[in-house]
Motif scaffolding. Sequence first.
Motif, mmCIF file in Angstrom:
data_model
loop_
_atom_site.group_PDB
_atom_site.id
_atom_site.type_symbol
_atom_site.label_atom_id
_atom_site.label_comp_id
_atom_site.label_asym_id
_atom_site.label_seq_id
_atom_site.Cartn_x
_atom_site.Cartn_y
_atom_site.Cartn_z
ATOM 1 N N VAL A 1 27.240 -58.593 56.562
ATOM 2 C CA VAL A 1 27.599 -58.534 55.134
ATOM 3 C C VAL A 1 26.751 -59.518 54.343
ATOM 4 N N GLN A 2 26.650 -60.750 54.842
ATOM 5 C CA GLN A 2 25.845 -61.762 54.140
ATOM 6 C C GLN A 2 24.377 -61.351 54.090
ATOM 7 N N ARG A 3 23.933 -60.743 55.148
ATOM 8 C CA ARG A 3 22.550 -60.275 55.190
ATOM 9 C C ARG A 3 22.304 -59.237 54.105
ATOM 10 N N ALA A 4 23.230 -58.293 53.964
ATOM 11 C CA ALA A 4 23.087 -57.243 52.955
ATOM 12 C C ALA A 4 23.168 -57.813 51.541
ATOM 13 N N MET A 5 24.068 -58.787 51.332
ATOM 14 C CA MET A 5 24.237 -59.377 50.006
ATOM 15 C C MET A 5 22.989 -60.143 49.562
ATOM 16 N N LYS A 6 22.221 -60.664 50.475
ATOM 17 C CA LYS A 6 21.046 -61.473 50.140
ATOM 18 C C LYS A 6 19.805 -60.648 49.842
ATOM 19 N N ILE A 7 19.849 -59.343 50.139
ATOM 20 C CA ILE A 7 18.680 -58.504 49.910
ATOM 21 C C ILE A 7 18.302 -58.551 48.436
ATOM 22 N N GLY A 8 17.042 -58.917 48.164
ATOM 23 C CA GLY A 8 16.533 -58.953 46.793
ATOM 24 C C GLY A 8 17.002 -60.130 45.979
ATOM 25 N N ARG A 9 17.677 -61.085 46.593
ATOM 26 C CA ARG A 9 18.241 -62.196 45.808
ATOM 27 C C ARG A 9 17.815 -63.567 46.329
ATOM 28 N N THR A 10 17.115 -63.643 47.414
ATOM 29 C CA THR A 10 16.685 -64.928 47.958
ATOM 30 C C THR A 10 15.193 -64.886 48.263
ATOM 31 N N GLY A 11 14.598 -66.076 48.409
ATOM 32 C CA GLY A 11 13.180 -66.170 48.719
ATOM 33 C C GLY A 11 12.321 -66.194 47.475
ATOM 34 N N SER A 12 11.022 -66.018 47.676
ATOM 35 C CA SER A 12 10.056 -66.060 46.575
ATOM 36 C C SER A 12 10.193 -64.831 45.680
ATOM 37 N N THR B 1 9.625 -57.286 46.748
ATOM 38 C CA THR B 1 9.398 -56.396 47.888
ATOM 39 C C THR B 1 10.714 -55.809 48.388
ATOM 40 N N GLU B 2 11.742 -56.653 48.521
ATOM 41 C CA GLU B 2 13.039 -56.181 49.025
ATOM 42 C C GLU B 2 13.693 -55.223 48.046
ATOM 43 N N ARG B 3 13.554 -55.483 46.741
ATOM 44 C CA ARG B 3 14.164 -54.582 45.749
ATOM 45 C C ARG B 3 13.454 -53.234 45.736
ATOM 46 N N ARG B 4 12.123 -53.273 45.918
ATOM 47 C CA ARG B 4 11.392 -52.010 45.997
ATOM 48 C C ARG B 4 11.827 -51.215 47.219
#
Length: 464
Positions: free
Chosen positions: A93-104, A110-113
């Motif tokens: 769940v935490q992994r999915a929630m972080k998609i497109g919201r963490t990192g550079s 890239t994750e949002r695309r």
Amino acid sequence: MNKLKYAVIPLVLLVGVAVYLASQMSFGPTDRVLPGVYLLDTDLSGLTEEQALASIQKLEQKFRQPIMVKYQEFSWALPMSRVDLRIDCSKQVQRAMKIGRTGSLWQRFTERRQAFEGLHLKPVIFLDILLLEKVVDEAAEVIMVTPKDAGLIIHADNSVEISPSHSGKLVSIGQLEQDIKQTLLSNAKEPIELRLIEVPPNRTTEAVQEMGVDTLLGVYTTYFEPDKINRAYNISVAAAAIDGLTASPQEVISFNEVVGPRSTEAGYKDAPIIVNNELVDGLGGGVCQVSTTLYNAVLLSNLEVVERTNHSMPISYVPIGRDATVVFEAIDFKFKNNTDYWIYIQSYSRGGQLTVKIFGNKSYKRDVVLRSWVEETYQPENVVEKDYSIKMGDRVVKQKGAQGYKASGERIVMQNGKVIRVEKLPGSVYKAKNQVISQGMSPPGSILENPDMSVNKVPEESLE
């Protein structure tokens, strides 16, 4: 002009990225999974943490359904619920929630695309490999051959035979684990093909042959009263502990290390033991008969005695000077396999008899005679104690005395009818047990009470 051109280009690109993100990919509420995020084929788009957790838990339950496996014409359903198969649902769940919201910024872009195009995450699947092996052993027993270790067979006439080893064929559990995970991740429908691997025995026939155990070196039997149930039981427990014991060349064997603590957890019961020249109930009473019987078998096998202690008083089941007492973590019996081959010990108790046999290589077989005798005798002393529970003038034997002894012995080793060695055995000293006499101190007609003494009162009518 060129400098301005080069400065504007990155700005245009940045604006373009921002426009692209805003126009084509939804940022989505921060408390929900971005649209387009999946865990395998489970759609998590727009779900809250609680909703995503519930969806992933459903996937976990689906994974726990039986999986079909096969080998040639045989097939089975392996219950995944019995192998502790699971997904770390909260972590996913935490992994999915972080998609497109963490990192550079570039990572987020890239994750949002990827989410916009459909991002299918793969969970990490866990299972208990030992439970899987147990389930497979039960289900696929018909196709497997268990490897067999070589061993020794001791016949009734004490002849020795080697039971040969053979390799086995077992399911490759490691490969099966990988195949199960891959099947679940790929949602494959075909049964998993089991792969059998050859498993060698832990102990081969050649290894047992090299041990060189081929004859009986020595045997000794002692006797006990089987109707003394607790003591007989303790003897059987300790005898079982040394039964099947092997010792490599020059190895020193500790009785206490092999038999272990005499505790209720180990199965021992209360029975008489010798403490300070007296028999009292204690946990593991009877174990010393096993160490004593082993000691005599060791002597008769011409093996080296490393450590041995006699009891505080002579015992009835062996000649004087040939006992070996043991107390866990205090007094031990140790011996050494002073041959160039292995030795094997057989120990059993039945019908009031305890027997220990030691097998080894016939090149070390010798005829052994044991002798022991009393060198000195110690007379007990009379110890008089005042007793205010007994009328004056009376004397009562509170504890019977017993003689003490100094005993010696020897081991006579012979080969082809000739004496090749005479060895002095460890000496034994048994202290005399004093006779204790209670001297009556109570005047006629009354009993004086001494607050410092425990008084056993005598009925008035028994007084003269």
